[in-house]
Scaffold this motif. Structure first.
Motif, PDB file in Angstrom:
ATOM      1  N   CYS A 190      13.020  -9.550 -26.447  1.00  0.00           N
ATOM      2  CA  CYS A 190      11.888  -9.315 -27.345  1.00  0.00           C
ATOM      3  C   CYS A 190      11.877 -10.414 -28.401  1.00  0.00           C
ATOM      4  O   CYS A 190      12.895 -10.650 -29.064  1.00  0.00           O
ATOM      5  CB  CYS A 190      11.999  -7.944 -28.004  1.00  0.00           C
ATOM      6  N   ASN A 236       8.266 -11.671 -24.714  1.00  0.00           N
ATOM      7  CA  ASN A 236       8.779 -10.330 -24.441  1.00  0.00           C
ATOM      8  C   ASN A 236       8.774 -10.091 -22.934  1.00  0.00           C
ATOM      9  O   ASN A 236       7.724 -10.195 -22.293  1.00  0.00           O
ATOM     10  CB  ASN A 236       7.909  -9.270 -25.130  1.00  0.00           C
ATOM     11  N   GLU A 272      12.528  -0.583 -29.143  1.00  0.00           N
ATOM     12  CA  GLU A 272      11.673  -1.067 -30.225  1.00  0.00           C
ATOM     13  C   GLU A 272      12.190  -0.628 -31.590  1.00  0.00           C
ATOM     14  O   GLU A 272      12.133  -1.387 -32.566  1.00  0.00           O
ATOM     15  CB  GLU A 272      10.239  -0.586 -29.991  1.00  0.00           C
TER      16      GLU A 272
END
Length: 333
Positions: A190, A236, A272
């Motif tokens: 990411c 990502n 995340e």
């Protein structure tokens, strides 16, 4: 997610750039007639006629009395009784036969993004190993997971302009019988930072991985920094690797971040949240006990065949596993 991010993960796009780091693969563009054959859900399930007379199930027991051609009696006007004719793709079959021979006689197939893992149960070996065009056609035609490649690859794209890729490709990858499934890992990137690594084969517990965890993390991190980070254009994404006995890392695949990619021992929400909370901290997850096994992520039959309803065997198994995991967590705390 944007279309270009999805497209970069197609094997015909990334493999030429990373060929020296990956396993031997030969790629064929599929004729549209074969793509339509894979998409046909309305007609009978027919395998293509093989010009080489190869059998998709070579180990089955043949019963001639069950294989007699359907004969329509004279005077029958019911067209529904007429047998459907099997399709034939002689040029594609010859190309695939040559590629299989060039790759040592055995391959496993995948389309632009996905392999037909959900149909391995139907093959004579119970795996994706194929030695003929007929075996490949059987796996592809039987797979539900390939519907994503064929129809839904761009569903999660914010700038979607296409319903499907303009062309589909069949990648034939050399079959290595000595590969150990526990040495395959999925890596999560990411913002061009490696933020997570997960054991790829999560349906088994491999104690040896616990002993090698730090070593494995180090070689995978080095591989990412030296070979992947500056060469793959997305910010990502995920990539799969295999770590050999000698510590050499082989690149197996790329997949988009989120979308149809399985996060395995993570959840996308967890990944995340960790990025927001811990910045560039890398978390490496492996199955660390028998109770951590995830049987639902890979089975020998399609997911729809599993009975997970309340009271079923799978339901009870998963409940017991969750309870045991809670006990271990409480005792270790």
């Amino acid at each position: 997610m944007r279309e270009e991010e999805i497209n970069r993960c197609q094997i015909q796009e990334w493999y030429p750039k990373f060929k020296s780091l990956s396993i031997k693969t030969l790629i064929h563009e599929l004729p549209e007639s074969f793509v339509q054959y894979l998409l046909d859900d309305y007609g009978p399930f027919l395998l293509p006629l093989s010009i080489s007379k190869e059998d998709a199930l070579p180990n089955r027991i043949h019963k001639p009395e069950e294989e007699e051609d359907y004969v329509v009696s004279e005077g029958s006007e019911d067209e529904s009784e007429q047998p459907s004719s099997a399709p034939s793709f002689p040029e594609l079959e010859l190309q695939i036969k040559e590629s299989i021979e060039a790759l040592g006689g055995a391959v496993f197939p995948k389309l632009n993004w996905s392999a037909p893992k959900d149909s391995a149960w139907i093959s004579s070996t119970g795996s994706l190993k194929c030695t003929s065009f007929s075996e490949i056609a059987l796996l592809l035609r039987s797979s539900d997971s390939l519907v994503n490649d064929l129809c839904h690859a761009y569903d999660s794209c914010s700038n979607r302009t296409s319903l499907r890729p303009s062309s589909f490709f069949l990648a034939l990858r050399k079959w290595y019988p000595s590969l150990r499934p526990e040495m395959e890992f999925r890596c999560f990137v990411c913002g061009q930072l490696l933020v997570g690594i997960s054991q790829r084969e999560v349906t088994g517990y491999y104690p040896a991985l616990l002993e090698r965890k730090n070593e494995l993390q180090m070689v995978i991190q080095e591989f990412f920094m030296d070979e992947v980070r500056l060469k793959f254009d997305s910010e990502n994404y995920t990539f799969d690797v295999y770590v050999r006995k000698d510590g050499q890392v082989k690149l197996l695949d790329f997949n988009p971040w989120g979308a149809f990619t399985l996060p395995l021992l993570f959840s996308w929400e967890e990944l995340e949240e960790n990025i927001i909370k811990d910045g560039n901290t890398l978390e490496f997850k492996i199955v660390d006990s028998q109770c951590g096994v995830r049987p639902g992520l890979k089975t020998a039959v399609p997911y729809d065949y599993l009975d997970t309803s309340p009271g079923s065997g799978w339901d009870q198994f998963l409940r017991n596993a969750d309870e045991e995991l809670r006990r271990q967590t409480q005792s270790s705390g």
